[in-house]
Design a protein around this motif. Sequence first.
Motif, PDB file in Angstrom:
ATOM      1  N   MET A 275      16.930  45.223 -27.480  1.00  0.00           N
ATOM      2  CA  MET A 275      17.753  43.840 -27.394  1.00  0.00           C
ATOM      3  C   MET A 275      19.256  44.397 -26.828  1.00  0.00           C
ATOM      4  SD  MET A 275      19.067  41.493 -30.656  1.00  0.00           S
ATOM      5  CE  MET A 275      17.615  41.681 -31.622  1.00  0.00           C
ATOM      6  N   PRO A 276      19.523  43.403 -25.815  1.00  0.00           N
ATOM      7  CA  PRO A 276      20.801  43.838 -25.032  1.00  0.00           C
ATOM      8  C   PRO A 276      21.932  43.755 -26.098  1.00  0.00           C
ATOM      9  CG  PRO A 276      19.723  41.776 -23.999  1.00  0.00           C
ATOM     10  CD  PRO A 276      18.740  42.176 -25.155  1.00  0.00           C
ATOM     11  N   GLY A 277      23.260  44.248 -25.744  1.00  0.00           N
ATOM     12  CA  GLY A 277      24.202  44.045 -26.573  1.00  0.00           C
ATOM     13  C   GLY A 277      24.694  42.510 -26.962  1.00  0.00           C
ATOM     14  N   HIS A 278      24.774  41.863 -25.874  1.00  0.00           N
ATOM     15  CA  HIS A 278      25.284  40.394 -26.197  1.00  0.00           C
ATOM     16  C   HIS A 278      24.338  39.582 -27.191  1.00  0.00           C
ATOM     17  CE1 HIS A 278      22.702  39.990 -22.499  1.00  0.00           C
ATOM     18  NE2 HIS A 278      22.589  38.734 -22.917  1.00  0.00           N
ATOM     19  N   ALA A 279      23.237  40.139 -27.067  1.00  0.00           N
ATOM     20  CA  ALA A 279      22.217  39.558 -28.287  1.00  0.00           C
ATOM     21  C   ALA A 279      22.816  39.753 -29.631  1.00  0.00           C
ATOM     22  CB  ALA A 279      20.756  39.966 -28.169  1.00  0.00           C
ATOM     23  N   ASP A 280      23.282  41.253 -29.956  1.00  0.00           N
ATOM     24  CA  ASP A 280      23.888  41.200 -31.136  1.00  0.00           C
ATOM     25  C   ASP A 280      25.006  40.490 -31.604  1.00  0.00           C
ATOM     26  OD1 ASP A 280      22.015  43.383 -32.015  1.00  0.00           O
ATOM     27  OD2 ASP A 280      23.434  45.103 -31.193  1.00  0.00           O
ATOM     28  N   ALA A 281      26.081  40.208 -30.439  1.00  0.00           N
ATOM     29  CA  ALA A 281      27.134  39.465 -30.644  1.00  0.00           C
ATOM     30  C   ALA A 281      26.456  37.953 -31.034  1.00  0.00           C
ATOM     31  CB  ALA A 281      28.012  39.209 -29.254  1.00  0.00           C
ATOM     32  N   LEU A 282      25.544  37.347 -30.272  1.00  0.00           N
ATOM     33  CA  LEU A 282      25.002  36.323 -30.355  1.00  0.00           C
ATOM     34  C   LEU A 282      24.419  35.905 -32.088  1.00  0.00           C
ATOM     35  CD1 LEU A 282      23.806  33.536 -29.450  1.00  0.00           C
ATOM     36  CD2 LEU A 282      22.003  34.706 -28.918  1.00  0.00           C
ATOM     37  N   LEU A 283      23.688  36.944 -32.500  1.00  0.00           N
ATOM     38  CA  LEU A 283      23.267  36.882 -33.614  1.00  0.00           C
ATOM     39  C   LEU A 283      24.420  36.799 -34.767  1.00  0.00           C
ATOM     40  CD1 LEU A 283      20.108  39.432 -33.689  1.00  0.00           C
ATOM     41  CD2 LEU A 283      20.015  36.939 -33.395  1.00  0.00           C
ATOM     42  N   THR A 284      25.569  37.574 -34.694  1.00  0.00           N
ATOM     43  CA  THR A 284      26.599  37.429 -35.498  1.00  0.00           C
ATOM     44  C   THR A 284      27.155  35.903 -35.529  1.00  0.00           C
ATOM     45  OG1 THR A 284      27.154  39.664 -35.055  1.00  0.00           O
ATOM     46  CG2 THR A 284      28.826  38.311 -35.844  1.00  0.00           C
ATOM     47  N   GLN A 285      27.115  35.205 -34.308  1.00  0.00           N
ATOM     48  CA  GLN A 285      27.719  34.018 -34.365  1.00  0.00           C
ATOM     49  C   GLN A 285      26.792  33.130 -35.012  1.00  0.00           C
ATOM     50  OE1 GLN A 285      30.530  33.206 -33.435  1.00  0.00           O
ATOM     51  NE2 GLN A 285      31.108  34.972 -32.799  1.00  0.00           N
ATOM     52  N   LEU A 286      25.290  33.188 -34.706  1.00  0.00           N
ATOM     53  CA  LEU A 286      24.325  32.431 -35.352  1.00  0.00           C
ATOM     54  C   LEU A 286      24.403  32.431 -36.795  1.00  0.00           C
ATOM     55  CD1 LEU A 286      21.509  33.237 -32.905  1.00  0.00           C
ATOM     56  CD2 LEU A 286      22.998  31.130 -32.816  1.00  0.00           C
ATOM     57  N   ARG A 287      24.733  33.684 -37.537  1.00  0.00           N
ATOM     58  CA  ARG A 287      24.636  33.826 -38.576  1.00  0.00           C
ATOM     59  C   ARG A 287      25.762  33.110 -39.398  1.00  0.00           C
ATOM     60  NH1 ARG A 287      23.039  39.629 -37.553  1.00  0.00           N
ATOM     61  NH2 ARG A 287      20.831  39.505 -37.921  1.00  0.00           N
TER      62      ARG A 287
ATOM     63  N   VAL B 110      24.321  26.133 -32.987  1.00  0.00           N
ATOM     64  CA  VAL B 110      23.365  27.137 -32.657  1.00  0.00           C
ATOM     65  C   VAL B 110      23.200  27.144 -31.015  1.00  0.00           C
ATOM     66  CG1 VAL B 110      21.036  27.788 -32.694  1.00  0.00           C
ATOM     67  CG2 VAL B 110      22.217  27.295 -34.654  1.00  0.00           C
ATOM     68  N   VAL B 111      22.915  25.935 -30.600  1.00  0.00           N
ATOM     69  CA  VAL B 111      22.622  25.730 -28.919  1.00  0.00           C
ATOM     70  C   VAL B 111      24.045  26.066 -28.365  1.00  0.00           C
ATOM     71  CG1 VAL B 111      22.215  23.926 -27.221  1.00  0.00           C
ATOM     72  CG2 VAL B 111      20.944  24.037 -29.468  1.00  0.00           C
ATOM     73  N   GLY B 112      25.257  25.406 -28.970  1.00  0.00           N
ATOM     74  CA  GLY B 112      26.179  26.098 -28.051  1.00  0.00           C
ATOM     75  C   GLY B 112      26.579  27.461 -28.031  1.00  0.00           C
ATOM     76  N   GLU B 113      26.356  28.268 -29.085  1.00  0.00           N
ATOM     77  CA  GLU B 113      26.501  29.624 -28.862  1.00  0.00           C
ATOM     78  C   GLU B 113      25.627  30.397 -28.058  1.00  0.00           C
ATOM     79  OE1 GLU B 113      28.837  31.424 -30.184  1.00  0.00           O
ATOM     80  OE2 GLU B 113      29.674  30.223 -31.719  1.00  0.00           O
ATOM     81  N   CYS B 114      24.435  29.792 -28.193  1.00  0.00           N
ATOM     82  CA  CYS B 114      23.276  30.349 -27.269  1.00  0.00           C
ATOM     83  C   CYS B 114      23.473  29.935 -25.726  1.00  0.00           C
ATOM     84  CB  CYS B 114      21.950  29.849 -27.534  1.00  0.00           C
ATOM     85  SG  CYS B 114      21.103  30.270 -28.826  1.00  0.00           S
ATOM     86  N   ALA B 115      24.230  28.704 -25.480  1.00  0.00           N
ATOM     87  CA  ALA B 115      24.571  28.316 -24.028  1.00  0.00           C
ATOM     88  C   ALA B 115      25.592  29.298 -23.465  1.00  0.00           C
ATOM     89  CB  ALA B 115      24.967  26.745 -23.975  1.00  0.00           C
ATOM     90  N   SER B 116      26.491  29.501 -24.503  1.00  0.00           N
ATOM     91  CA  SER B 116      27.593  30.444 -23.909  1.00  0.00           C
ATOM     92  C   SER B 116      27.177  31.761 -23.714  1.00  0.00           C
ATOM     93  CB  SER B 116      28.722  30.440 -24.980  1.00  0.00           C
ATOM     94  OG  SER B 116      28.318  31.474 -26.176  1.00  0.00           O
TER      95      SER B 116
ATOM     96  N   ALA C 171      20.362  13.795 -30.582  1.00  0.00           N
ATOM     97  CA  ALA C 171      19.612  15.132 -30.113  1.00  0.00           C
ATOM     98  C   ALA C 171      20.896  16.107 -29.848  1.00  0.00           C
ATOM     99  CB  ALA C 171      18.711  14.583 -28.636  1.00  0.00           C
ATOM    100  N   VAL C 172      20.676  17.347 -29.606  1.00  0.00           N
ATOM    101  CA  VAL C 172      21.571  18.083 -29.124  1.00  0.00           C
ATOM    102  C   VAL C 172      21.483  18.633 -27.711  1.00  0.00           C
ATOM    103  CG1 VAL C 172      22.679  20.495 -29.381  1.00  0.00           C
ATOM    104  CG2 VAL C 172      22.263  19.097 -31.444  1.00  0.00           C
ATOM    105  N   LEU C 173      22.187  18.438 -26.804  1.00  0.00           N
ATOM    106  CA  LEU C 173      22.202  18.700 -25.199  1.00  0.00           C
ATOM    107  C   LEU C 173      22.281  20.261 -25.135  1.00  0.00           C
ATOM    108  CD1 LEU C 173      24.411  15.807 -23.820  1.00  0.00           C
ATOM    109  CD2 LEU C 173      21.798  15.875 -24.130  1.00  0.00           C
ATOM    110  N   ALA C 174      21.824  20.628 -24.049  1.00  0.00           N
ATOM    111  CA  ALA C 174      21.714  22.058 -23.714  1.00  0.00           C
ATOM    112  C   ALA C 174      23.060  22.870 -23.884  1.00  0.00           C
ATOM    113  CB  ALA C 174      21.123  22.195 -22.482  1.00  0.00           C
ATOM    114  N   ASP C 175      24.251  21.996 -23.951  1.00  0.00           N
ATOM    115  CA  ASP C 175      25.497  22.631 -23.879  1.00  0.00           C
ATOM    116  C   ASP C 175      26.056  22.495 -25.161  1.00  0.00           C
ATOM    117  OD1 ASP C 175      25.981  19.940 -24.030  1.00  0.00           O
ATOM    118  OD2 ASP C 175      27.225  19.887 -22.169  1.00  0.00           O
ATOM    119  N   GLY C 176      25.246  21.929 -26.280  1.00  0.00           N
ATOM    120  CA  GLY C 176      25.606  21.938 -27.492  1.00  0.00           C
ATOM    121  C   GLY C 176      26.183  20.557 -27.990  1.00  0.00           C
ATOM    122  N   ARG C 177      26.475  19.660 -27.064  1.00  0.00           N
ATOM    123  CA  ARG C 177      26.962  18.424 -27.363  1.00  0.00           C
ATOM    124  C   ARG C 177      25.799  17.536 -28.181  1.00  0.00           C
ATOM    125  NH1 ARG C 177      29.404  15.681 -22.309  1.00  0.00           N
ATOM    126  NH2 ARG C 177      27.384  16.606 -21.419  1.00  0.00           N
ATOM    127  N   ILE C 178      26.639  16.595 -28.947  1.00  0.00           N
ATOM    128  CA  ILE C 178      25.454  15.745 -29.749  1.00  0.00           C
ATOM    129  C   ILE C 178      25.350  14.489 -28.929  1.00  0.00           C
ATOM    130  CG2 ILE C 178      24.833  14.601 -31.797  1.00  0.00           C
ATOM    131  CD1 ILE C 178      26.553  16.895 -33.241  1.00  0.00           C
TER     132      ILE C 178
END
Lengths: 465, 465
Positions: free
Chosen positions: B1-13, B58-64, B177-184
Amino acid sequence: MPGHADALLTQLRRAVGECNVLTDPAAMEGFLADWTGRYRGQADAVVRPRTTEEVSRVVGECASVGARICVQGGNTGLVGGSVPPPRDDTGQPVIVLSTARMTDIDEVDAVGRCVGAQAGATVDAIDGRAADAGLAFPIDLASRESATAGGVVSTNAGGIRMIRRGNTRSQVLGIEAVLADGRILRRWTSLVKDNVGYDLPALLAGSEGTLAVITRVLFKLVVPPSAATVAVAAVEHVEDAIALIGAASSRGLTVEAAELMTEAGIELVHEHGQRRPTATPAPFYVLLEVSGVGDIETTMAELLDGTGGLVDAVLEPAPARALWGARESHTETIARSSTTPVVKLDISVPIRALPETFAELAAVGTTSDFPCRPILFGHVGDGNIHVNLLDVPEEHAGTVTDRVFGIVAANGGSISAEHGIGRAKTAWTHLGRSDVDLDTMRAVKAAFDPQGLLNPGVIFGLPAP
Amino acid sequence: MPGHADALLTQLRRAVGECNVLTDPAAMEGFLADWTGRYRGQADAVVRPRTTEEVSRVVGECASVGARICVQGGNTGLVGGSVPPPRDDTGQPVIVLSTARMTDIDEVDAVGRCVGAQAGATVDAIDGRAADAGLAFPIDLASRESATAGGVVSTNAGGIRMIRRGNTRSQVLGIEAVLADGRILRRWTSLVKDNVGYDLPALLAGSEGTLAVITRVLFKLVVPPSAATVAVAAVEHVEDAIALIGAASSRGLTVEAAELMTEAGIELVHEHGQRRPTATPAPFYVLLEVSGVGDIETTMAELLDGTGGLVDAVLEPAPARALWGARESHTETIARSSTTPVVKLDISVPIRALPETFAELAAVGTTSDFPCRPILFGHVGDGNIHVNLLDVPEEHAGTVTDRVFGIVAANGGSISAEHGIGRAKTAWTHLGRSDVDLDTMRAVKAAFDPQGLLNPGVIFGLPAP
């Protein structure tokens, strides 16, 4: 007219023939003003293609020079969406693309219960073709002799059969449309189930010509009821009308139409020669057309007997044209009876909010500090009220629209039930749609029409000059 | 898993809580394989938000960080659309966004006849809530205890009530619905008429999670019939079944469901413990549920007497669970009865083409040069056949799919009636959609999801590695 407009007109004449590119002001006149007289625009030409392929060539030529295209069907719209903008600040040529010559209707598919029609075929003509096969077109509206297939789909028309059949969007099985770059998009099957990607026909329905030029539509047809009857009940309250509709459904009758009128409207059409539906007047009149098996007249008569607030009632077998006449003559009579262009609004609210909304809208007439005569009527089963404000001085049209839309928004309603946004309501879309929603719609528009050529200003408004 | 996935998981948690971000392979296992066993994917985490706002984060963090998001409801889909791709070549993190914890259902609006539900609420739960208010959820399907609100809308599910009520798209009044950039994106009214711009809810319906993450839906509810009866007619020909449905409508009965089965299917479910619906076998069995006023049993019995090709028939008052059981046990029994993962196809053809298509599809079993046992059943009133091919060696799955889809295309049908494209059928979308059409869909996808984060590969396929 800029020089590249001349070159464009030459190409357009090649595409559709000399006599189908109108540039003479007198010939163009009828295409530049809308039915209400409130909206009037300017164009370099009116172009009248005959086929999808000709539309494709016309749009392609316009796209290559950045010319704007305003699509026009029967020009029966009430929101200025079928005429070009008053003037175009971009310096680009503007044409009206009229579907008036695209009136072909295919053979009815009686097994698949569907029929294909070109965009310019009228509702009445399609229904007539369906009737020859023992079927009916599911959309009907007072402007049936002028309103076109392309128009009812582009505006997702509701009309008087919506309570029974659903909106126009749900009647579309297939569609053929010319995209903003001239390519032809075609889905054409009689399948009711076809989940292969996005429902682009459903997206084009109600998009008011801003995404593509609809050239042909494959419509569902329906089996008309074998027996139907029409009642008009004169009642004290809106609630009585709503209760009567519910009671008819509960008794196993199928409600084919449910229209509410007020004494002000009935009095007006009566003055203009329509028979009053009932001998005794009342504040409200509900026209109910029902079908079913068995003795529906007796069932309906029993229902009327049990209706609260009933003042008077009549019952006639369908089509009961005189009863319908009182309802259907409203729009034209109203247009003839106002000293200024009628402020025409078309709103919907949740059913539970209808009585209060009716009362508040009727009061707009008495609480204004300028002349304002409201005539309200509409498709009560759908929560839809047509608000007509007569004699409003033109400088106050915006103010009174604000007031009506304020009432609608406070009651959780929509500023456009079935007429669409057109040019008339672009300033109020934020009342019904969030910024995110409007942004998403603009992204869809840009995906279909990146140059902004199709119906500029419709739905989204024109950019500030 | 790339390093930015770790950072993402932290944000998702942070967004959904530690225990709602699953990364343990055993815990993730059930989310990575689909119901059929044919599709299996890989993901860095399974994320289980509780609210729309959490989905937005969640979607916003993923998009970033450009992470891919595979949305999963009840995981009852049959086309691999609810699991992540086998592997992601982009090097970006991939998460499964499960709606399993989003099961809230609002109070029923009995006047407006609607109910709001979170995406993870099951069809069965929503129907139960509706029933408490004397109403019914208009969508029903065999997977009702697992299939979710978000899933049926995303796939525009058909199901067994479609012939009566229409598809899922037409039941959607409002959507969040949540759009791909995280907006509702939120439209939430009980209005049946609301023509303010494009019908984005209709566009999201059937988009298979590729445009936005549906988080809540406002559904129409319907008044259930006061009396219904179920007949199973064993008949010689498909035409006899079609004629029976038409005859029921002509007699004023309302057809609530119309399902066709074959002797091969009935024999199979009988071997697995289901009662045979009729004493005498026949090539085809049609299950008809009808409602109406008056003595519907007698009307139905008369209709059966007059049915051509009738071999045997039974009639039971609804719900007639044993009769329905023979139909509804097909899918699970088929899954248990094949030596290889079942090739499951879901096609529709025009009604007039049904008999010929049935015959041609049944013959696929005898004309193959490898084992292939077709079991066909489906929603015959909609022209919809579920094609199940058992015992097909995995290396021949593509060949036999080609053969079936060739038959469907030749009969003017659709390669996906109600199941959608998912990952399973991306190679065949050109059979039902032109290049212009597919290009237009891709433009819509790009407008909603320019980074291509949502359900990568679904509908359009993954880019060639």
